[in-house]
Design an enzyme around this catalytic site. Structure first.
Site, PDB file in Angstrom:
ATOM      1  CG  ASP A   1       0.882   5.396   7.173  1.00  0.00           C
ATOM      2  OD1 ASP A   1       0.190   6.397   7.317  1.00  0.00           O
ATOM      3  OD2 ASP A   1       0.523   4.379   6.570  1.00  0.00           O
TER       4      ASP A   1
ATOM      5  CD  GLU B   1      -0.929  -2.240   7.909  1.00  0.00           C
ATOM      6  OE1 GLU B   1      -1.817  -2.557   8.691  1.00  0.00           O
ATOM      7  OE2 GLU B   1      -1.042  -1.322   7.073  1.00  0.00           O
ATOM      8  CD  GLU B   2       2.931   1.608   7.538  1.00  0.00           C
ATOM      9  OE1 GLU B   2       3.574   1.573   6.459  1.00  0.00           O
ATOM     10  OE2 GLU B   2       1.708   1.729   7.579  1.00  0.00           O
TER      11      GLU B   2
ATOM     12  CG  ASP C   1      -1.700  -1.216   1.409  1.00  0.00           C
ATOM     13  OD1 ASP C   1      -2.184  -1.705   0.388  1.00  0.00           O
ATOM     14  OD2 ASP C   1      -1.810  -1.703   2.540  1.00  0.00           O
TER      15      ASP C   1
ATOM     16  CG  LEU D   1      -1.831   6.659  11.477  1.00  0.00           C
ATOM     17  CD1 LEU D   1      -2.136   6.941  12.939  1.00  0.00           C
ATOM     18  CD2 LEU D   1      -1.140   7.865  10.869  1.00  0.00           C
ATOM     19  CG  ASP D   2      -6.343   0.467  10.640  1.00  0.00           C
ATOM     20  OD1 ASP D   2      -5.943  -0.273   9.726  1.00  0.00           O
ATOM     21  OD2 ASP D   2      -7.538   0.645  10.894  1.00  0.00           O
TER      22      ASP D   2
ATOM     23  CD  GLU E   1      -5.045  -3.850   9.220  1.00  0.00           C
ATOM     24  OE1 GLU E   1      -5.159  -4.829   8.465  1.00  0.00           O
ATOM     25  OE2 GLU E   1      -4.836  -2.701   8.793  1.00  0.00           O
TER      26      GLU E   1
ATOM     27  CG  ASP F   1      -2.075  -0.785  11.074  1.00  0.00           C
ATOM     28  OD1 ASP F   1      -1.284   0.133  10.774  1.00  0.00           O
ATOM     29  OD2 ASP F   1      -3.090  -1.039  10.411  1.00  0.00           O
TER      30      ASP F   1
HETATM   31  P1  AHM Z   1      -4.379   0.488   6.151  1.00  0.00           P
HETATM   32  O1  AHM Z   1      -3.885  -0.323   7.318  1.00  0.00           O
HETATM   33  O2  AHM Z   1      -3.429   0.483   5.021  1.00  0.00           O
HETATM   34  O3  AHM Z   1      -4.833   1.830   6.565  1.00  0.00           O
HETATM   35  O4  AHM Z   1      -5.655  -0.318   5.549  1.00  0.00           O
HETATM   36  C1  AHM Z   1      -6.585  -0.843   6.400  1.00  0.00           C
HETATM   37  C2  AHM Z   1      -7.864  -0.064   6.288  1.00  0.00           C
HETATM   38  C3  AHM Z   1      -8.824  -0.403   7.391  1.00  0.00           C
HETATM   39  O5  AHM Z   1      -8.717   0.524   8.417  1.00  0.00           O
HETATM   40  C4  AHM Z   1     -10.163  -0.307   6.711  1.00  0.00           C
HETATM   41  O6  AHM Z   1     -11.122  -1.128   7.337  1.00  0.00           O
HETATM   42  C5  AHM Z   1      -9.873  -0.757   5.316  1.00  0.00           C
HETATM   43  O7  AHM Z   1      -8.505  -0.432   5.088  1.00  0.00           O
HETATM   44  C6  AHM Z   1     -10.699  -0.071   4.288  1.00  0.00           C
HETATM   45  O8  AHM Z   1     -10.441  -0.635   3.048  1.00  0.00           O
HETATM   46  P2  AHM Z   1     -11.358  -0.359   1.759  1.00  0.00           P
HETATM   47  O9  AHM Z   1     -11.018   1.023   1.321  1.00  0.00           O
HETATM   48  O10 AHM Z   1     -10.984  -1.418   0.779  1.00  0.00           O
HETATM   49  O11 AHM Z   1     -12.794  -0.486   2.198  1.00  0.00           O
HETATM   50 MG    MG Z   2      -2.271   0.575   8.370  1.00  0.00          MG
END
Ligand code: AHM
Ligand code: MG
Length: 329
Positions: A69, A92-93, A63, A117-118, A274, A115
């Site tokens: 983050d 996660e990073e 991502d 910054l989720d 997560e 994680d």
């Molecule tokens: P991230 O950890 O890269 O921020 O991605 C996780 C996030 C979750 O917080 C959320 O539920 C999901 O991605 C949303 O994904 P989508 O945009 O496919 O619905």
């Molecule tokens: Mg994240």
């Protein structure tokens, strides 16, 4: 007037409830609380400084990484490194786990997964974000460098897990396997104060949370479940920040789903960073969290890779069980 109970007071008083109570876990929770305050400060002023926007790199899951983050990841690492209460961090990073040398001869028995910054796609638009964390007792021999097996543990083996929600107020919610408690940050004194003691999720709620934009790519059984709730006039709420969506469900009752799609059979969310911490916490609050196709508890899945993804249905027990019935039909 009720006396304020700060996070530090709470964890110190509860130390005897922790398995192997030695002060290490108490210290770790303190470190995470401290990092959360620092991240919170930056999240709150994100619109004011040149910290918004993308960093131009991808994280280990592919991502796009946002600057904040990286900042959150660094602050968590710093805080955990300084005290020496933990021997390694998987985030996660970061592609790989990060071993931490023992401090002043301490032999740390714990590893942290997080994680930092989720929901980071929400940074630029001022929508709630979160930090998710979990703490495991190491499997490898104390004193040596931590190993991959220390991190690839089932969610059911967590000794503590929680999240920080950077929302209208900043809330830290965690469990050490004996109930779930929430603490709100009082910015005037810079302390997390007990505001949501002994959180229990309702057996059912009136909201469901899913990215319904993916409807056409879901399995037929998932579609039938969504249709059923839509026909039953349930409300759909979806922020796109898992911490915020799951927090709302924890307090109000309901179900959050991130099922697989045709192109992503295991969905997007990561088992370690997560699904396991939030799944374990949900179970501790009386709810349930299961894999959408195997229907086993997410916390029973044996992880095989740090950045493994799993589909998830999480929330009120009655609603997760109803989802199970649809998937079995
Ligand atoms: P991230 O950890 O890269 O921020 O991605 C996780 C996030 C979750 O917080 C959320 O539920 C999901 O991605 C949303 O994904 P989508 O945009 O496919 O619905
Ligand atoms: Mg994240």
């Amino acid at each position: 007037m009720n006396r304020i109970v700060t996070l530090d007071e709470f964890i110190t008083h509860r130390q005897k409830d922790f398995p192997y109570a030695s002060g290490e876990l108490t210290g770790l929770l303190h470190d995470i609380g401290l990092a959360a305050k620092i991240v919170n400060r930056e999240v709150n002023k994100a619109g004011l400084v040149n910290i918004l926007g993308k960093a131009g790199t991808d994280n280990a899951s592919g991502d796009e990484v946002q600057k904040l983050d990286i900042y959150a990841n660094e602050k968590l690492l710093e805080s955990l490194r300084n005290s020496g209460e933990c021997c390694g961090v998987a985030s996660e990073e970061m592609e790989d786990f990060f071993p931490i040398q023992s401090v002043e001869g301490k032999q740390s028995n714990y590893v942290v997964i997080c994680d930092p910054l989720d929901g980071s796609s929400n940074i630029d638009v001022n929508v709630s974000l979160g930090t998710i964390f979990g703490i495991y007792r190491r499997k490898s021999h104390p004193g040596g460098i931590c190993e991959l097996e220390d991190f690839l543990q089932k969610g059911s083996e967590l000794v503590a897990a929680g999240y920080v929600l950077y929302g209208t107020s900043t809330l830290l919610v965690f469990t050490t396997g004996k109930g779930v408690n929430g603490f709100t940050l009082d910015p005037s004194i810079g302390e997390f104060c007990l505001s949501h003691p002994n959180i229990r999720i309702a057996e059912r709620g009136s909201q469901y949370s899913i990215n319904q934009g993916y409807y056409k790519r879901f399995d037929e059984k998932v579609k039938r479940f969504i249709d059923h709730y839509s026909n039953a006039r349930m409300s759909l709420r979806y922020i796109g920040s898992m911490v915020a969506d799951v927090h709302r469900i924890l307090l109000k009752g309901g179900i959050f789903l991130y099922p697989g799609t045709e192109d992503r059979p295991e969905g997007k969310l990561r088992l370690l960073y997560e699904c396991n911490p939030l799944g374990y916490l949900m179970e501790q609050a009386g709810g349930k969290a299961i894999h959408c196709t195997t229907l086993e508890p997410v916390t029973a899945i044996q992880p095989t890779a740090l950045h493994q993804r799993v589909s998830i249905a999480i929330g009120s027990k009655g609603m997760v069980e109803e989802f199970e019935q649809f998937m079995k039909s």
